[in-house]
Design a protein around this motif. Structure first.
Motif, PDB file in Angstrom:
ATOM      1  N   GLY A  32       4.495   4.825  -3.035  1.00  0.00           N
ATOM      2  CA  GLY A  32       5.498   4.585  -4.977  1.00  0.00           C
ATOM      3  C   GLY A  32       6.869   4.354  -4.868  1.00  0.00           C
ATOM      4  N   ALA A  33       7.091   4.014  -3.321  1.00  0.00           N
ATOM      5  CA  ALA A  33       8.562   4.105  -3.741  1.00  0.00           C
ATOM      6  C   ALA A  33       8.867   2.503  -3.919  1.00  0.00           C
ATOM      7  CB  ALA A  33       8.723   3.696  -1.884  1.00  0.00           C
ATOM      8  N   THR A  34      10.256   2.118  -5.046  1.00  0.00           N
ATOM      9  CA  THR A  34      10.602   0.993  -5.492  1.00  0.00           C
ATOM     10  C   THR A  34      11.848   1.427  -5.382  1.00  0.00           C
ATOM     11  OG1 THR A  34      11.072   2.614  -7.299  1.00  0.00           O
ATOM     12  CG2 THR A  34       8.790   1.220  -6.919  1.00  0.00           C
ATOM     13  N   ASP A  35      12.342  -0.373  -5.889  1.00  0.00           N
ATOM     14  CA  ASP A  35      13.931  -0.187  -5.761  1.00  0.00           C
ATOM     15  C   ASP A  35      14.443   0.627  -7.476  1.00  0.00           C
ATOM     16  OD1 ASP A  35      16.417  -1.319  -6.102  1.00  0.00           O
ATOM     17  OD2 ASP A  35      16.212  -3.364  -7.150  1.00  0.00           O
ATOM     18  N   ASP A  36      15.341   1.157  -6.270  1.00  0.00           N
ATOM     19  CA  ASP A  36      15.549   2.428  -7.602  1.00  0.00           C
ATOM     20  C   ASP A  36      16.735   2.397  -8.458  1.00  0.00           C
ATOM     21  OD1 ASP A  36      16.842   3.216  -5.261  1.00  0.00           O
ATOM     22  OD2 ASP A  36      15.900   5.053  -5.141  1.00  0.00           O
ATOM     23  N   THR A  37      17.335   1.048  -8.314  1.00  0.00           N
ATOM     24  CA  THR A  37      18.557   1.452  -8.076  1.00  0.00           C
ATOM     25  C   THR A  37      19.238   1.668  -9.300  1.00  0.00           C
ATOM     26  OG1 THR A  37      18.058  -0.870  -8.333  1.00  0.00           O
ATOM     27  CG2 THR A  37      19.474  -0.182  -6.272  1.00  0.00           C
ATOM     28  N   ALA A  38      18.187   0.803 -10.415  1.00  0.00           N
ATOM     29  CA  ALA A  38      18.339   1.517 -11.986  1.00  0.00           C
ATOM     30  C   ALA A  38      17.682   2.416 -12.204  1.00  0.00           C
ATOM     31  CB  ALA A  38      17.867   0.103 -12.590  1.00  0.00           C
ATOM     32  N   ALA A  39      17.149   3.564 -11.791  1.00  0.00           N
ATOM     33  CA  ALA A  39      17.037   4.894 -11.555  1.00  0.00           C
ATOM     34  C   ALA A  39      17.146   5.631 -13.282  1.00  0.00           C
ATOM     35  CB  ALA A  39      16.375   5.806 -11.056  1.00  0.00           C
ATOM     36  N   THR A  40      16.839   6.391 -13.792  1.00  0.00           N
ATOM     37  CA  THR A  40      17.422   7.463 -14.946  1.00  0.00           C
ATOM     38  C   THR A  40      16.930   8.452 -14.737  1.00  0.00           C
ATOM     39  OG1 THR A  40      15.892   6.420 -16.952  1.00  0.00           O
ATOM     40  CG2 THR A  40      18.056   5.108 -16.121  1.00  0.00           C
ATOM     41  N   THR A  41      16.226   9.059 -14.445  1.00  0.00           N
ATOM     42  CA  THR A  41      15.652  10.578 -13.719  1.00  0.00           C
ATOM     43  C   THR A  41      15.484  10.868 -12.386  1.00  0.00           C
ATOM     44  OG1 THR A  41      14.342  10.191 -15.770  1.00  0.00           O
ATOM     45  CG2 THR A  41      14.069  11.935 -14.762  1.00  0.00           C
ATOM     46  N   LEU A  42      15.915  11.908 -12.439  1.00  0.00           N
ATOM     47  CA  LEU A  42      16.444  12.713 -11.019  1.00  0.00           C
ATOM     48  C   LEU A  42      15.859  14.064 -10.669  1.00  0.00           C
ATOM     49  CD1 LEU A  42      17.643  12.278  -8.308  1.00  0.00           C
ATOM     50  CD2 LEU A  42      19.421  14.157  -8.978  1.00  0.00           C
ATOM     51  N   GLU A  96       3.334  12.879  -8.095  1.00  0.00           N
ATOM     52  CA  GLU A  96       3.268  14.319  -8.856  1.00  0.00           C
ATOM     53  C   GLU A  96       4.794  15.352  -8.242  1.00  0.00           C
ATOM     54  OE1 GLU A  96       2.118  14.084 -11.297  1.00  0.00           O
ATOM     55  OE2 GLU A  96       1.066  12.641 -11.150  1.00  0.00           O
ATOM     56  N   GLY A  97       5.281  14.480  -7.127  1.00  0.00           N
ATOM     57  CA  GLY A  97       6.352  15.110  -6.776  1.00  0.00           C
ATOM     58  C   GLY A  97       7.712  15.100  -7.118  1.00  0.00           C
ATOM     59  N   PRO A  98       9.009  15.451  -6.725  1.00  0.00           N
ATOM     60  CA  PRO A  98      10.502  15.239  -6.570  1.00  0.00           C
ATOM     61  C   PRO A  98      11.560  15.095  -6.058  1.00  0.00           C
ATOM     62  CG  PRO A  98      10.667  17.328  -5.348  1.00  0.00           C
ATOM     63  CD  PRO A  98       9.012  16.957  -5.230  1.00  0.00           C
ATOM     64  N   ASP A  99      12.566  13.477  -6.633  1.00  0.00           N
ATOM     65  CA  ASP A  99      13.162  12.747  -6.067  1.00  0.00           C
ATOM     66  C   ASP A  99      13.746  13.696  -4.914  1.00  0.00           C
ATOM     67  OD1 ASP A  99      11.916  10.350  -7.983  1.00  0.00           O
ATOM     68  OD2 ASP A  99      12.804  11.655  -9.148  1.00  0.00           O
ATOM     69  N   ILE A 100      13.797  14.646  -5.039  1.00  0.00           N
ATOM     70  CA  ILE A 100      15.101  16.060  -4.280  1.00  0.00           C
ATOM     71  C   ILE A 100      14.175  17.212  -3.874  1.00  0.00           C
ATOM     72  CG2 ILE A 100      16.500  15.967  -5.501  1.00  0.00           C
ATOM     73  CD1 ILE A 100      18.798  15.882  -2.992  1.00  0.00           C
ATOM     74  N   MET A 101      14.313  17.538  -3.284  1.00  0.00           N
ATOM     75  CA  MET A 101      13.999  19.014  -2.876  1.00  0.00           C
ATOM     76  C   MET A 101      14.448  20.226  -1.834  1.00  0.00           C
ATOM     77  SD  MET A 101       9.680  19.349  -1.783  1.00  0.00           S
ATOM     78  CE  MET A 101       9.444  19.346   0.045  1.00  0.00           C
ATOM     79  N   GLU A 102      14.378  21.059  -2.024  1.00  0.00           N
ATOM     80  CA  GLU A 102      15.216  21.760  -0.705  1.00  0.00           C
ATOM     81  C   GLU A 102      13.860  21.995   0.244  1.00  0.00           C
ATOM     82  OE1 GLU A 102      17.425  25.886  -0.848  1.00  0.00           O
ATOM     83  OE2 GLU A 102      16.374  25.970  -2.406  1.00  0.00           O
ATOM     84  N   ASN A 330       7.752   9.094  -1.141  1.00  0.00           N
ATOM     85  CA  ASN A 330       7.706   8.259  -2.784  1.00  0.00           C
ATOM     86  C   ASN A 330       8.215   8.691  -4.097  1.00  0.00           C
ATOM     87  OD1 ASN A 330       5.198   7.634  -1.266  1.00  0.00           O
ATOM     88  ND2 ASN A 330       3.735   9.348  -2.289  1.00  0.00           N
ATOM     89  N   SER A 331       9.918   9.678  -3.680  1.00  0.00           N
ATOM     90  CA  SER A 331      10.333   9.837  -4.359  1.00  0.00           C
ATOM     91  C   SER A 331      11.052   7.865  -5.417  1.00  0.00           C
ATOM     92  CB  SER A 331      11.613  10.260  -3.288  1.00  0.00           C
ATOM     93  OG  SER A 331      13.315   9.430  -4.601  1.00  0.00           O
ATOM     94  N   LYS A 332      11.233   7.936  -6.582  1.00  0.00           N
ATOM     95  CA  LYS A 332      11.468   6.846  -6.963  1.00  0.00           C
ATOM     96  C   LYS A 332      13.164   6.821  -7.645  1.00  0.00           C
ATOM     97  CE  LYS A 332       7.241   6.255  -9.661  1.00  0.00           C
ATOM     98  NZ  LYS A 332       6.422   7.537  -8.920  1.00  0.00           N
ATOM     99  N   ALA A 333      14.075   7.726  -7.121  1.00  0.00           N
ATOM    100  CA  ALA A 333      15.668   7.930  -7.412  1.00  0.00           C
ATOM    101  C   ALA A 333      15.934   8.372  -6.440  1.00  0.00           C
ATOM    102  CB  ALA A 333      15.940   8.559  -8.529  1.00  0.00           C
ATOM    103  N   LYS A 334      16.237   7.186  -4.938  1.00  0.00           N
ATOM    104  CA  LYS A 334      16.118   7.595  -4.124  1.00  0.00           C
ATOM    105  C   LYS A 334      18.109   7.906  -3.794  1.00  0.00           C
ATOM    106  CE  LYS A 334      12.283   7.057  -0.779  1.00  0.00           C
ATOM    107  NZ  LYS A 334      12.025   6.522   0.674  1.00  0.00           N
ATOM    108  N   SER A 335      18.594   6.329  -3.930  1.00  0.00           N
ATOM    109  CA  SER A 335      20.376   6.514  -4.491  1.00  0.00           C
ATOM    110  C   SER A 335      20.414   7.823  -4.685  1.00  0.00           C
ATOM    111  CB  SER A 335      20.003   5.163  -4.624  1.00  0.00           C
ATOM    112  OG  SER A 335      20.193   4.434  -4.675  1.00  0.00           O
ATOM    113  N   LEU A 336      20.190   8.084  -6.173  1.00  0.00           N
ATOM    114  CA  LEU A 336      20.342   9.133  -6.931  1.00  0.00           C
ATOM    115  C   LEU A 336      20.153  10.042  -6.354  1.00  0.00           C
ATOM    116  CD1 LEU A 336      18.879   8.632 -10.334  1.00  0.00           C
ATOM    117  CD2 LEU A 336      21.641   8.358  -9.685  1.00  0.00           C
TER     118      LEU A 336
END
Length: 439
Positions: A32-42, A96-102, A330-336
């Motif tokens: 699921g990893a993509t170019d996430d520079t345009a991601a609009t949701t974290l 279904e997972g988050p982009d970042i988690m504890e 799998n995060s789609k918003a790694k930069s964020l």
């Protein structure tokens, strides 16, 4: 440490989750990893309570993030700790997972997921953003893993932003009432324990049925240890002789303290909660335990004055980073996600964490107004400055917590000699390391 004692169970749960994930038909890690520079949701998950120090600080970080990323929606979900621990592998192996988690630090948790390819390599970001400069070497140990998932490797898979450590909690009123001097050295600590015994009181509260006994044994061993021992014991960088100091000293001194009446034999079956509530009730001069008790004591102790101190004379203490911010592969918003981690290490967030009773890794203790909280935080800063965090005695191999509890009870109830206890501690330690290294 509050979560470090169930690593074997967590490893099994995570491994089971990984198996389920592999059979679920979901895409492979990284699919699921993509170019996430345009991601609009974290999408962000953590399990801290809303009114706890970390929860308050992370809310502040979210607030700052939103201001600096006006076009981004933050979808925050507060999860139960066990919910994340038991299902992390399955969740992160799906879309279904988050982009970042504890997530919990350690070989059986973050290390396991890293070795399965489920977590993002953060090494370049750590170097670019200066996280490698803000965090002391011992804090970095739990953030970095090798290819087998053993902490202390070369690759960053998580970033901690708070800490925890073992200290001495003491009842100031009991010291004053009994005319006992507060100790500043190990010799003075033993003198204080002897003075309380002469007054008819066991000076040190204990729990033999749970983690406090293992922590005291380890603290005593650390009084004779150096960083080379810690690296050997925790990271397998050298041989460990259980019948030589410092481990021999830890067991022998623990046994001697029981024989002298500094520790009551009837605490062999006591739970950590029993030890804590006895201290809250004003019945115990001292206990040796972790910073996770601090908030509760501050809230519940009403009838006497109390304080904290580093274990007298030690340069090394049980403790570690807190849990980690991890970025799923799998995060789609790694930069964020990287931006959010960076915000949690800023002074305004770290100082708020400290003011609320957490232990910031990059805060300024002078900004904390509560005297007792500031003292605890200053002591933690001292540990960081001297690279004094030595992790926990049960960390080296899965299942070792149960071994420590069962065998150290023998010292408290005097059913086993120190040499026999050390024999019983050595075998599962050696066998566990062989199993890990055979992966």
């Amino acid at each position: 440490m509050r979560f470090s004692f169930h690593r074997a169970a967590l490893a099994a749960a995570a491994a089971a989750a990984l198996t389920l994930g592999a059979c679920s038909g979901g895409e492979s890690p990284g699919a699921g990893a993509t170019d996430d520079t345009a991601a609009t949701t974290l999408r962000l998950w953590h399990y801290e309570s809303a009114n706890g120090a970390m929860g308050v600080a992370w809310d502040k970080a979210i607030e700052i993030f939103k201001k600096e990323h006006p076009g981004v929606k933050v979808e925050f979900e507060r999860k139960a700790f066990e919910q994340i621990q038991q299902n992390a592998g399955m969740i992160l192996n799906s879309e279904e997972g988050p982009d970042i988690m504890e997530y919990n630090k350690g070989n059986a948790t973050a290390g396991l997921l890293a070795s399965q390819g489920l977590l993002t390599d953060l090494t370049s970001e750590a170097q670019k953003r200066g996280w490698d400069k803000k965090l002391s070497p011992s804090l970095q140990t739990t953030a970095k893993y090798d290819e087998k998932g053993v902490m202390g490797g070369n690759v960053w898979y998580g970033v901690p932003n708070y800490g925890e450590y073992v200290m001495v909690y003491y009842n100031k009123d009991l010291f004053t009432k009994n005319g006992v001097k507060l100790p500043t050295t190990f010799a003075e600590l033993e003198s204080a324990l002897a003075a309380f015994k002469a007054k008819g009181t066991a000076g040190l509260g204990m729990s033999g049925a749970e983690y406090p006994a293992g922590q005291l044994y380890y603290q005593l061993a650390l009084s004779k240890a150096d960083r080379a021992f810690v690296d050997s014991y925790q990271l397998y960088k050298g041989a460990v002789d259980f019948h030589a100091d410092p481990l021999k000293y830890g067991a022998d001194t623990f046994d001697a303290w029981v024989k002298k009446g500094y520790i009551a034999k009837n605490t062999a079956s006591a739970k950590a909660e029993d030890m804590g509530t006895a201290f809250i009730a004003g019945k115990t001069p001292m206990i040796v335990s972790g910073s996770w008790w601090f908030g509760r004591f501050a809230d519940e102790i009403k009838g006497f004055d109390w304080g904290t101190m580093l274990f007298p004379g030690n340069k090394l203490d049980a403790g570690s980073s807190g849990n980690l911010w991890v970025v799923p592969e799998n995060s789609k918003a790694k930069s964020l996600a990287y931006d959010f981690i960076d915000i949690t290490l800023r002074p305004e967030v770290q100082d708020l964490l400290g003011e609320k009773g957490g232990l910031p890794v990059a805060g300024d203790p002078a900004k904390i107004t509560d005297e007792r909280t500031r003292k605890m935080t200053e002591d933690f800063a001292t540990l960081l400055d001297q690279d004094g965090l030595a992790f926990y005695p049960d960390w080296p191999v899965p299942g070792y917590y149960d071994v420590l509890v069962a065998k150290l009870q023998g010292l408290i109830n005097q059913s086993a000699q120190p040499s026999a206890v050390l024999d019983a501690l050595a075998k599962p330690y050696v066998d566990g390391i062989k199993e890990i290294q055979a992966k």
